[in-house]
Design a protein around this motif. Structure first.
Motif, PDB file in Angstrom:
ATOM      1  N   ASP A 191       0.765  -1.264   0.156  1.00 38.27           N
ATOM      2  CA  ASP A 191       0.062  -0.099  -0.050  1.00 38.27           C
ATOM      3  C   ASP A 191       0.845   1.284   0.077  1.00 38.27           C
ATOM      4  O   ASP A 191       0.605   2.201  -0.851  1.00 38.27           O
ATOM      5  CB  ASP A 191      -0.948  -0.089   1.129  1.00 38.27           C
ATOM      6  CG  ASP A 191      -2.135  -0.988   0.958  1.00 38.27           C
ATOM      7  OD1 ASP A 191      -2.164  -1.668   0.211  1.00 38.27           O
ATOM      8  OD2 ASP A 191      -2.876  -1.159   2.137  1.00 38.27           O
ATOM      9  N   GLU A 192       2.079   1.289   0.799  1.00 36.24           N
ATOM     10  CA  GLU A 192       2.771   2.314   0.837  1.00 36.24           C
ATOM     11  C   GLU A 192       3.410   2.924  -0.325  1.00 36.24           C
ATOM     12  O   GLU A 192       3.645   4.095  -0.685  1.00 36.24           O
ATOM     13  CB  GLU A 192       3.788   2.526   1.966  1.00 36.24           C
ATOM     14  CG  GLU A 192       3.124   2.303   3.383  1.00 36.24           C
ATOM     15  CD  GLU A 192       2.409   3.446   3.724  1.00 36.24           C
ATOM     16  OE1 GLU A 192       2.748   4.643   3.315  1.00 36.24           O
ATOM     17  OE2 GLU A 192       1.431   3.209   4.535  1.00 36.24           O
ATOM     18  N   MET A 193       4.011   1.836  -1.010  1.00 39.75           N
ATOM     19  CA  MET A 193       4.509   2.212  -2.443  1.00 39.75           C
ATOM     20  C   MET A 193       3.466   2.485  -3.578  1.00 39.75           C
ATOM     21  O   MET A 193       3.580   3.381  -4.290  1.00 39.75           O
ATOM     22  CB  MET A 193       5.178   0.888  -2.951  1.00 39.75           C
ATOM     23  CG  MET A 193       5.879   1.061  -4.345  1.00 39.75           C
ATOM     24  SD  MET A 193       7.027  -0.489  -4.948  1.00 39.75           S
ATOM     25  CE  MET A 193       8.139  -0.215  -4.019  1.00 39.75           C
ATOM     26  N   TRP A 194       2.384   1.939  -3.509  1.00 36.48           N
ATOM     27  CA  TRP A 194       1.021   2.453  -4.428  1.00 36.48           C
ATOM     28  C   TRP A 194       0.857   3.887  -3.975  1.00 36.48           C
ATOM     29  O   TRP A 194       0.771   4.745  -4.741  1.00 36.48           O
ATOM     30  CB  TRP A 194      -0.079   1.556  -4.155  1.00 36.48           C
ATOM     31  CG  TRP A 194      -1.195   1.779  -5.041  1.00 36.48           C
ATOM     32  CD1 TRP A 194      -1.519   0.767  -6.037  1.00 36.48           C
ATOM     33  CD2 TRP A 194      -2.155   2.986  -5.265  1.00 36.48           C
ATOM     34  NE1 TRP A 194      -2.537   1.387  -6.841  1.00 36.48           N
ATOM     35  CE2 TRP A 194      -3.136   2.418  -6.583  1.00 36.48           C
ATOM     36  CE3 TRP A 194      -2.328   4.124  -4.432  1.00 36.48           C
ATOM     37  CZ2 TRP A 194      -4.093   3.248  -6.810  1.00 36.48           C
ATOM     38  CZ3 TRP A 194      -3.482   4.779  -5.026  1.00 36.48           C
ATOM     39  CH2 TRP A 194      -4.363   4.483  -6.156  1.00 36.48           C
ATOM     40  N   ILE A 195       0.719   4.203  -2.891  1.00 42.71           N
ATOM     41  CA  ILE A 195       0.274   5.567  -2.356  1.00 42.71           C
ATOM     42  C   ILE A 195       1.551   6.563  -2.731  1.00 42.71           C
ATOM     43  O   ILE A 195       1.400   7.771  -3.527  1.00 42.71           O
ATOM     44  CB  ILE A 195       0.312   5.837  -1.027  1.00 42.71           C
ATOM     45  CG1 ILE A 195      -1.230   4.961  -0.474  1.00 42.71           C
ATOM     46  CG2 ILE A 195       0.145   7.211  -0.522  1.00 42.71           C
ATOM     47  CD1 ILE A 195      -1.523   4.810   0.804  1.00 42.71           C
ATOM     48  N   ARG A 196       2.758   6.055  -2.499  1.00 41.24           N
ATOM     49  CA  ARG A 196       4.041   7.088  -3.189  1.00 41.24           C
ATOM     50  C   ARG A 196       3.852   7.057  -4.450  1.00 41.24           C
ATOM     51  O   ARG A 196       4.292   8.342  -5.012  1.00 41.24           O
ATOM     52  CB  ARG A 196       5.369   6.339  -2.724  1.00 41.24           C
ATOM     53  CG  ARG A 196       6.705   7.127  -2.798  1.00 41.24           C
ATOM     54  CD  ARG A 196       6.607   8.317  -2.462  1.00 41.24           C
ATOM     55  NE  ARG A 196       6.798   8.639  -1.108  1.00 41.24           N
ATOM     56  CZ  ARG A 196       7.942   8.478  -0.384  1.00 41.24           C
ATOM     57  NH1 ARG A 196       8.978   8.308  -0.972  1.00 41.24           N
ATOM     58  NH2 ARG A 196       7.849   8.259   0.983  1.00 41.24           N
ATOM     59  N   ALA A 197       3.768   6.189  -5.436  1.00 43.90           N
ATOM     60  CA  ALA A 197       3.795   6.282  -6.739  1.00 43.90           C
ATOM     61  C   ALA A 197       2.576   7.280  -7.105  1.00 43.90           C
ATOM     62  O   ALA A 197       2.848   8.073  -8.133  1.00 43.90           O
ATOM     63  CB  ALA A 197       3.343   4.802  -7.201  1.00 43.90           C
ATOM     64  N   PHE A 198       1.323   7.164  -6.747  1.00 47.90           N
ATOM     65  CA  PHE A 198       0.492   7.915  -6.941  1.00 47.90           C
ATOM     66  C   PHE A 198       0.608   9.520  -6.609  1.00 47.90           C
ATOM     67  O   PHE A 198       0.471  10.459  -7.571  1.00 47.90           O
ATOM     68  CB  PHE A 198      -0.857   7.661  -6.200  1.00 47.90           C
ATOM     69  CG  PHE A 198      -2.064   8.724  -6.472  1.00 47.90           C
ATOM     70  CD1 PHE A 198      -2.764   8.748  -7.577  1.00 47.90           C
ATOM     71  CD2 PHE A 198      -2.179   9.751  -5.469  1.00 47.90           C
ATOM     72  CE1 PHE A 198      -3.740   9.446  -7.777  1.00 47.90           C
ATOM     73  CE2 PHE A 198      -3.392  10.613  -5.780  1.00 47.90           C
ATOM     74  CZ  PHE A 198      -4.247  10.474  -6.889  1.00 47.90           C
ATOM     75  N   GLU A 199       1.369   9.624  -5.426  1.00 44.43           N
ATOM     76  CA  GLU A 199       1.485  10.931  -5.106  1.00 44.43           C
ATOM     77  C   GLU A 199       2.849  11.576  -5.992  1.00 44.43           C
ATOM     78  O   GLU A 199       2.817  12.747  -6.050  1.00 44.43           O
ATOM     79  CB  GLU A 199       2.208  10.854  -3.733  1.00 44.43           C
ATOM     80  CG  GLU A 199       2.479  12.365  -2.956  1.00 44.43           C
ATOM     81  CD  GLU A 199       2.735  12.321  -1.468  1.00 44.43           C
ATOM     82  OE1 GLU A 199       2.673  13.189  -0.667  1.00 44.43           O
ATOM     83  OE2 GLU A 199       3.027  11.056  -1.146  1.00 44.43           O
ATOM     84  N   LYS A 200       3.684  10.871  -6.319  1.00 46.46           N
ATOM     85  CA  LYS A 200       4.803  11.124  -7.152  1.00 46.46           C
ATOM     86  C   LYS A 200       4.385  11.617  -8.383  1.00 46.46           C
ATOM     87  O   LYS A 200       4.954  12.615  -9.155  1.00 46.46           O
ATOM     88  CB  LYS A 200       6.071  10.472  -7.034  1.00 46.46           C
ATOM     89  CG  LYS A 200       7.349  10.708  -7.820  1.00 46.46           C
ATOM     90  CD  LYS A 200       8.180   9.630  -8.052  1.00 46.46           C
ATOM     91  CE  LYS A 200       9.534  10.060  -8.798  1.00 46.46           C
ATOM     92  NZ  LYS A 200      10.569   9.272  -8.865  1.00 46.46           N
ATOM     93  N   ARG A 201       3.468  10.842  -8.882  1.00 45.59           N
ATOM     94  CA  ARG A 201       3.133  11.115 -10.238  1.00 45.59           C
ATOM     95  C   ARG A 201       2.302  12.541 -10.399  1.00 45.59           C
ATOM     96  O   ARG A 201       2.579  13.427 -11.291  1.00 45.59           O
ATOM     97  CB  ARG A 201       2.299  10.227 -10.890  1.00 45.59           C
ATOM     98  CG  ARG A 201       1.673  10.167 -12.336  1.00 45.59           C
ATOM     99  CD  ARG A 201       2.773  10.732 -13.456  1.00 45.59           C
ATOM    100  NE  ARG A 201       3.826   9.591 -13.571  1.00 45.59           N
ATOM    101  CZ  ARG A 201       3.853   8.830 -14.315  1.00 45.59           C
ATOM    102  NH1 ARG A 201       2.720   8.789 -15.337  1.00 45.59           N
ATOM    103  NH2 ARG A 201       4.623   7.903 -14.723  1.00 45.59           N
TER     104      ARG A 201
END
Length: 469
Positions: A168-178
Motif C-alpha cells: 500500500d505504501e508503495m502504491w500511495i507513493r507512486a500516485f503522489e509522485k506522479r
C-alpha cells in the motif's frame, strides 16, 4: 478521441519507451507486465494537447460468428457536445441472440499438465465468474470532452482503504509522485489512509466532503464500495470527478473506474499451485482479510478453482490479513498441527508468503511450493532455495500501475480529455526464471519492498526511504 489529442496508443508507446531505461531483465519482466497493460489499457494522457474544433465520429463494429441465429443492430447517437464540436458515436453490433448464446464455463477442470499458470484463464469481469458484477454502469462508454475541465492549480484528494503495509505504501507513493510531477498544475495533494478500518474511511470521506469546495478531483480506493456508496454519490452528484481505483466499487456513482478483478488473481494462484502439485496434495490456505479484495481472491477466485480438483485436500483456511507477522505466526501454528502433511501453501500476499518461508526454515520443516507476489525478499528466497529444496513460488502482482492509471485519469479529466470510463484489469506477473530473478533482485533493498518500483517511476533511493535500508 478528439483530433489533435494524443490517442491511447500514442500514450502507451510513450509509457513503454520511458521504461526502456530498465536493466535487461527488468525490460523482460516489464515486457510481461506491459502485455497485461496493453490488454486492458483504459486511456492515458501525458501533457496538454489542444484539439481543433471539429465533428468527431466514432464507429465500432463487433461481429461474433456462429451457426446460430444472429441479431444485427445499428445505433447512432450524440453522446456529448463541446464548444464548436459535436461528438457522435455510431455502433454496429452483430451478436448471438440471447436464446442461443453459449456461456463460458467457469470454473472448470483443466488437466494439471495442461495448465498454463501465466495465461489469464478468463477475461476480467466475465459474467461466468462467480460473485458480484464488478463493472460499474457502462454508459456512456467514454467521459465527455471538457466535462470536468478546470483551470489549474488543482487540489487532488486520495482516500485509501489501507496503508501501513509495504504494498500500500508503495502504491500511495507512486500516485503522489506522479501527481506532484505535474509541478505548478497542482496546488495540493490530500492523502487519507484508513488502515483497513471501514469506520475510519467513512470518517475521512466526511472530512473531505466538508472540504468539497476546495477539491477538484477525488480518488477512492475503497474498503467496501457498498458501505461507501453514499459518499461516491454525494461527490459524484456535486460535480467532483470520482475515480475508483484498485479495489472494486459496484455502483454507478463513479466517473472513471480503474480496478483489479481479484477473482482472476486468486484463480491464477490456485492454478499455479495445482500444476506444481500435479493435481494432488494437502494444502493450507492463508487468505486475505474479510474485505472485498480478500473475499474476491479466495471465495470467488482460488476456492472455486481448487474445488475442481478432488485430490487437492484443504487442511485449513486461516485469515492472515495480507500480513507478514500474522502470516508467520499462523504458519507456525499450522506446522505444529500438520507438520510434513502440508504439501503446498496457498498464500494470498507476498508478505505473508515470506513469513511462511521463515516459519518452515525456523521450525526445521522441508520447504514446499507456495504462492507469492513480487516482493524483493521472496525473490531472494527463490534464488537461495529453489535448486536445493522443493521450494518454488509464483510472482504475481495486483498491478501497482493502477496508481499511475488513477493519477493520469485525474489529469485527463481536469484537462478536459475524453477517456474510457471503465477498465477492469487482470493481475500481471514475472516468470520465475533465474536470469530474470537475478536481475530483479536487489540484495541491498529490504525484503518487504515490492519489485514493482522498477516500472512505476520510483528510484532505489525512494524505496530505501520508504522501507529503510
Amino acid at each position: 478521441m478528439k483530433s489533435g489529442a494524443e490517442t491511447e496508443e500514442d500514450i502507451l508507446k510513450k509509457k513503454i519507451s520511458r521504461r526502456a531505461a530498465l536493466s535487461t531483465a527488468g525490460k523482460i519482466a516489464t515486457g510481461v507486465i506491459v502485455a497485461g497493460v496493453v490488454a486492458g489499457v483504459g486511456g492515458y494522457y501525458a501533457g496538454s494537447a489542444a484539439a481543433p474544433a471539429k465533428t468527431v465520429t466514432k464507429t465500432a463494429t463487433v461481429t461474433k460468428t456462429q451457426a446460430a441465429k444472429t441479431v444485427t443492430s445499428t445505433v447512432t447517437k450524440t453522446v456529448g457536445t463541446a464548444p464548436a464540436a459535436t461528438v457522435t458515436s455510431t455502433v454496429t453490433k452483430t451478436v448471438t441472440s440471447v436464446a442461443t448464446q453459449t456461456a463460458v464455463k467457469w470454473p472448470r477442470y483443466i488437466p494439471p499438465e495442461e495448465i498454463d499458470p501465466y495465461k489469464v484463464p478468463i477475461e476480467p469481469g466475465d459474467p461466468a465468474l462467480p460473485g458480484p458484477v464488478l463493472q460499474p454502469a457502462g454508459e456512456p462508454e467514454y467521459t465527455l470532452p471538457n466535462q470536468y475541465k478546470k483551470e489549474p492549480p488543482w487540489v487532488i484528494a486520495l482516500s485509501y482503504c489501507g496503508g501501513g503495509i509495504a504494498w500500500d505504501e508503495m502504491w500511495i507513493r507512486a500516485f503522489e509522485k506522479r501527481v506532484k510531477s505535474w509541478g505548478d498544475l497542482v496546488d495540493k495533494v490530500i492523502i487519507k489512509k484508513a488502515l483497513f478500518s471501514q469506520d475510519t474511511q467513512i470518517e475521512q470521506l466526511e472530512e473531505l466532503w466538508n472540504m468539497r469546495d476546495e477539491i477538484d478531483a477525488l480518488v477512492i480506493v475503497p474498503i467496501s464500495g457498498t458501505a461507501l456508496e453514499p459518499y461516491y454519490k454525494k461527490f459524484y452528484e456535486y460535480g467532483i470527478p470520482v475515480i475508483n481505483a484498485l479495489d472494486p466499487y459496484y455502483g454507478k456513482y463513479v466517473t472513471v473506474n480503474r480496478s483489479i478483478d481479484d477473482r482472476i488473481f486468486g484463480a491464477m494462484m490456485a492454478l499455479w499451485l495445482v500444476k506444481k502439485l500435479k493435481g494432488k496434495g494437502n494444502v493450507v490456505v492463508l487468505r486475505g482479510p474479510y474485505i472485498p479484495c480478500g473475499n474476491l481472491r479466495w471465495d470467488y477466485g482460488a476456492k472455486p478453482v481448487l474445488e475442481q480438483y478432488p485430490d487437492i485436500k484443504i487442511l485449513e483456511v486461516v485469515n492472515a490479513a495480507f500480513s507478514y507477522d500474522k502470516g508467520k505466526k499462523l504458519m507456525e501454528d499450522l506446522l505444529s498441527a500438520y507438520g510434513e502433511k502440508i504439501d503446498g501453501v496457498l498464500s494470498q500476499a507476498g508478505s505473508t508468503t515470506m513469513g511462511c518461508v521463515e516459519a518452515f526454515l525456523e521450525m526445521g520443516f522441508p520447504l514446499v511450493p507456495m504462492t507469492g507476489e513480487l516482493y524483493n525478499g521472496l525473490l531472494g528466497y527463490w534464488l537461495e532455495y529453489h535448486d536445493k529444496t522443493n521450494f518454488d513460488t509464483c510472482l504475481y502482482s495486483e498491478r501497482m500501475e493502477t496508481a499511475i492509471d488513477a493519477a493520469m485519469a485525474v489529469r485527463c479529466l481536469l484537462e478536459g480529455i475524453q477517456i474510457k470510463r471503465n477498465v477492469l484489469y487482470p493481475p500481471v506477473w514475472v516468470p520465475t526464471e533465474e536470469k530474470i530473478i537475478k536481475e530483479l533482485y536487489h540484495p541491498d533493498l529490504p525484503k518487504f519492498a515490492p519489485v514493482d518500483w522498477l516500472w512505476i517511476g520510483l528510484t532505489k533511493e525512494e524505496v530505501k526511504e520508504l522501507y529503510g535500508g
